[in-house]
Design a protein around this motif. Structure first.
Motif, PDB file in Angstrom:
ATOM      1  N   HIS A 175       0.837  -1.206   0.000  1.00 29.92           N
ATOM      2  CA  HIS A 175       0.000   0.000   0.000  1.00 29.92           C
ATOM      3  C   HIS A 175       0.866   1.246   0.000  1.00 29.92           C
ATOM      4  N   ASP A 177       0.916   5.222   1.758  1.00 28.56           N
ATOM      5  CA  ASP A 177       0.266   6.004   2.813  1.00 28.56           C
ATOM      6  C   ASP A 177      -0.269   7.294   2.178  1.00 28.56           C
ATOM      7  N   HIS A 248       4.824   0.046   0.132  1.00 30.33           N
ATOM      8  CA  HIS A 248       5.491  -0.803   1.120  1.00 30.33           C
ATOM      9  C   HIS A 248       4.563  -1.900   1.605  1.00 30.33           C
TER      10      HIS A 248
END
Ligand SMILES: O=C(O)CCC(=O)C(=O)O
Ligand SMILES: [Fe+2]
Length: 278
Positions: A175, A177, A248
């Motif tokens: 994903h 952030d 990440h």
């Protein structure tokens, strides 16, 4: 490919050399990440926050409290309750601090609150300097510091327990952030499953596609250092040609090819933040 070669290390106590500047520019475009010297943050985490979070010797940590207590605690986000891309549950528990939210019956235990606050004070000493260094490294025309809409902070302590993972291979699926920067502080378990995508190895732009297609490098937790990840907000602000949001993921210990990973659970602390007003 070793992390030390790919991800430059910024030390805010020294002037950045031309080679650090150019390798940081490259890393922000290739990985959306760099390393930061922050011994006070890692020490506060290891010796205090993480001990209050997890059972340590005879003391019971926050995450070992009964579920009914945790669920009534301000900032608590239960196992599997957060979703990646609105659909994939994340097998972790988190307690968020300084995030606006509903008032709850309980506050996190006082000792835990104090240790997080002490860590937050250490972070405050670095925050302006980190953003001004980043502006100058990226030669940014956007003024990062002093923009009211960007000034925010939230801090989450994450707990991952492999006994509750079932047959899933990731503690956290790939994903990005959504904020400006995420500062990740971890225990000194050299290789704790954190991996980031090499964005030059794929043409995909979405995190799901990148997760399936890109090569990932593992990012060990090195002593006295934290990892800084760019979020989608910074990518939008400065443009994809300068900064890519870091994709990440976190592998579970059984899936990590490093046999020093023996722990069944894992802790991390994430500071989600934008630049301050000054
Ligand atoms: O636990 C980690 O190392 C990663 C945490 C993370 O990706 C997040 O909180 O957004
Ligand atoms: Fe993340």
């Amino acid at each position: 490919m070793s992390t030390k070669n790919c991800l430059p290390l910024i030390d805010l106590a020294t002037k950045q050399s031309p080679s650090t500047i150019s390798s940081t520019q490259t890393a922000l475009h290739q990985f959306g990440a760099f390393r930061l010297v922050a011994p006070k943050l890692t020490q506060q985490c290891l010796h205090s926050v993480f001990q209050d979070a997890r059972a340590f010797l005879s003391a019971r940590g926050f995450f070992q409290l009964p579920t009914q207590v945790k669920e009534k605690t301000r900032g608590y986000s239960a196992f599997d309750s957060e979703l990646v891309r609105g659909k994939t549950p994340i097998p972790k528990e988190t307690v968020y601090f300084n995030k606006k939210g509903a008032e709850n019956e309980y506050s996190p235990p006082l000792g835990f609150q104090c240790s997080v606050e002490a860590l937050h004070d250490e972070w405050t000493n670095l925050r302006s300097q980190l953003f001004s260094t980043l502006s100058s490294i990226l030669d940014s025309k956007e003024s990062l510091i002093g923009t009211p809409s960007l000034d925010y902070e939230s801090l989450g302590v994450n707990f991952y327990d492999s006994d509750r993972l079932g047959d899933r291979v990731h503690f956290s699926p790939a994903h990005m952030d959504s904020g400006t920067l995420t500062i990740l502080v971890r225990a000194r378990e050299a290789c704790d499953g954190l991996e980031i995508a090499d964005l030059r190895t794929t043409d995909k732009l979405d995190s799901e596609g990148i997760g399936l297609d890109a090569s990932f490098i593992s990012v060990p937790a090195l002593p006295d250092e934290v990892i800084v990840l760019a979020g989608t907000r910074l990518q939008r602000l400065l443009g994809r040609s300068k900064v890519r949001a870091c994709v990440h993921r976190v592998r579970s210990p059984t899936q990590t090819s490093c046999n020093r990973c023996i722990a069944n659970d894992r802790l991390s602390l994430a500071i989600f933040c934008g630049p301050p007003m000054k």
